[in-house]
Design a protein around this motif. Structure first.
Motif, PDB file in Angstrom:
ATOM      1  N   UNK A  34      35.824  -9.749  28.247  1.00 28.57           N
ATOM      2  CA  UNK A  34      36.828  -8.714  28.454  1.00 28.57           C
ATOM      3  C   UNK A  34      38.223  -9.256  28.192  1.00 28.57           C
ATOM      4  N   UNK A  35      39.145  -8.353  27.931  1.00 26.91           N
ATOM      5  CA  UNK A  35      40.552  -8.671  27.745  1.00 26.91           C
ATOM      6  C   UNK A  35      41.325  -7.958  28.843  1.00 26.91           C
ATOM      7  N   UNK A  36      41.871  -8.695  29.806  1.00 26.24           N
ATOM      8  CA  UNK A  36      42.518  -8.054  30.955  1.00 26.24           C
ATOM      9  C   UNK A  36      43.876  -7.457  30.603  1.00 26.24           C
ATOM     10  N   UNK A  52      39.752   0.429  24.875  1.00 29.47           N
ATOM     11  CA  UNK A  52      39.971   0.060  26.277  1.00 29.47           C
ATOM     12  C   UNK A  52      40.526  -1.343  26.503  1.00 29.47           C
ATOM     13  N   UNK A  53      40.652  -2.165  25.484  1.00 33.21           N
ATOM     14  CA  UNK A  53      41.221  -3.503  25.664  1.00 33.21           C
ATOM     15  C   UNK A  53      42.666  -3.521  25.202  1.00 33.21           C
ATOM     16  N   UNK A  54      43.566  -4.161  25.913  1.00 36.54           N
ATOM     17  CA  UNK A  54      43.371  -4.768  27.233  1.00 36.54           C
ATOM     18  C   UNK A  54      43.072  -3.702  28.300  1.00 36.54           C
ATOM     19  N   UNK A  55      42.170  -4.023  29.201  1.00 34.47           N
ATOM     20  CA  UNK A  55      41.810  -3.080  30.243  1.00 34.47           C
ATOM     21  C   UNK A  55      40.565  -3.493  30.988  1.00 34.47           C
ATOM     22  N   UNK A  56      40.181  -2.718  32.008  1.00 35.60           N
ATOM     23  CA  UNK A  56      39.108  -3.115  32.928  1.00 35.60           C
ATOM     24  C   UNK A  56      37.702  -2.767  32.439  1.00 35.60           C
ATOM     25  N   UNK A  57      37.372  -3.233  31.228  1.00 31.40           N
ATOM     26  CA  UNK A  57      36.036  -3.038  30.671  1.00 31.40           C
ATOM     27  C   UNK A  57      35.478  -4.372  30.208  1.00 31.40           C
TER      28      UNK A  57
END
Length: 343
Positions: free
Chosen positions: A116-118, A87-92
């Protein structure tokens, strides 16, 4: 305050501002964040001061994809590595045990840290430029504490423009997701398993599909996490959320009492003082929600009525935000109907 569109020079200037201890607002795919050097306690304290945020309410540290996770967290379980890969990069956001070298300013004094990694090109460019991509940017949403999160650069300007607390705003256009990241606690796997602290676009089912374990609901001993207070994400105008049938009756009664209603809805509704119709799909509704709350907050209504979305499934994050926005407004409709209308 300097507001700039995304370009290499602006990214470099923002990275240098962060390194100097200043605050920089920047876009992510969820909402705009108010960033500071996560390893500079004075800079992190400036976030709390600018937002009016309680000191024990932790912030999330944003990392570049190449940043070493084990610099920020210790005892990293394989489940965290698997979720980052998925899920990274992503909203987790993952809650992990904080590494001893990381100041507790970012964790509200707890022994955990949210990471997190946006997934926004401007955010990623900034994180890669900041300290050569190895630094972390502590960044809660770029708004006054408890208010509606910003999904446009102009929202940040409205929040902080007059006070001079923010050195620079990077403008990356509208946030695509529109509500904050999913937060999952992985710091107590041996005793509690994974725990879903805040729902978002990434569902508990999606997390379970990666780690073969369904996240549990928050328990009394769960770590404190961003955006999990009962009252949050609220405009200045009171918010009431109702099912369609009840809402239609409420609209008629409020109009009869001479009240001004600002309405956020998905289905056909009668005319009212001000209204915005949002998409009847969870991702579209989430994307538009905060901008709609801000727009309706400026219409001079006595109340913002929201047509309740469906329950469960992909609507969990939206309903969580609306429930918190409406917290404390219980009885507002009754009070409006039983007091003298404004003239």
């Amino acid at each position: 305050m300097d507001t700039q569109q995304f370009d290499p020079a602006a990214i470099g200037a923002a990275a240098r501002a962060l390194e100097s201890g200043a605050l920089v607002a920047f876009p992510t795919e969820t909402v705009y964040g108010l960033g500071a050097d996560a390893e500079n306690p004075a800079a992190v304290a400036a976030i709390y001061a600018a937002k009016g945020r309680p000191q024990d309410h932790p912030v999330i540290v944003h990392l570049a994809p190449e940043a070493p996770l084990d610099y920020w967290a210790c005892d990293i379980p394989p489940q965290a590595q698997a979720l980052a890969a998925a899920f990274w990069p992503g909203p987790l956001t993952m809650i992990l045990k904080r590494a001893p070298n990381i100041p507790d300013a970012v964790s509200g004094g707890q022994d955990t840290v949210g990471l997190r990694c946006p997934a926004h090109p401007v955010a990623l460019a900034l994180l890669r430029a900041f300290k050569g991509g190895r630094g972390g940017v502590a960044a809660p949403s770029a708004n006054k504490f408890g208010h509606v999160s910003p999904t446009l650069a102009e929202h940040v300007q409205q929040e902080f423009g007059p006070d001079g607390s923010v050195a620079m705003i990077l403008d990356g256009g509208p946030s695509q997701v529109g509500i904050e990241s999913t937060i999952v606690d992985l710091s107590r796997l041996d005793t509690h398993g994974p725990v879903l602290l805040r729902p978002g676009q990434i569902s508990a089912e999606a997390i379970a599909a990666v780690i073969d374990q369904q996240p549990a609901a928050p328990d009394a001993a769960a770590p404190r996490a961003s955006g999990t207070l009962e009252s949050h994400y609220a405009p200045h105008t009171p918010v009431a959320m109702q099912e369609r049938a009840t809402l239609l009756d409420t609209l008629a009664a409020l109009h009869g009492a001479g009240r001004k209603v600002a309405l956020i809805h998905m289905s056909d509704m009668p005319a009212t003082h001000a209204a915005l119709r949002l998409p009847a799909a969870p991702d579209g509704f989430a994307h538009a929600l905060y901008a709609a709350l801000r727009a309706m907050d400026g219409q001079g209504g006595d109340v913002i009525l929201v047509e309740a979305p469906p329950q469960g499934g992909d609507w969990l994050g939206v309903n969580d935000r609306l429930r918190r926005a409406a917290h404390g407004s219980t009885g507002i409709v009754h009070g409006l109907l039983n007091s003298q209308a404004k003239v």
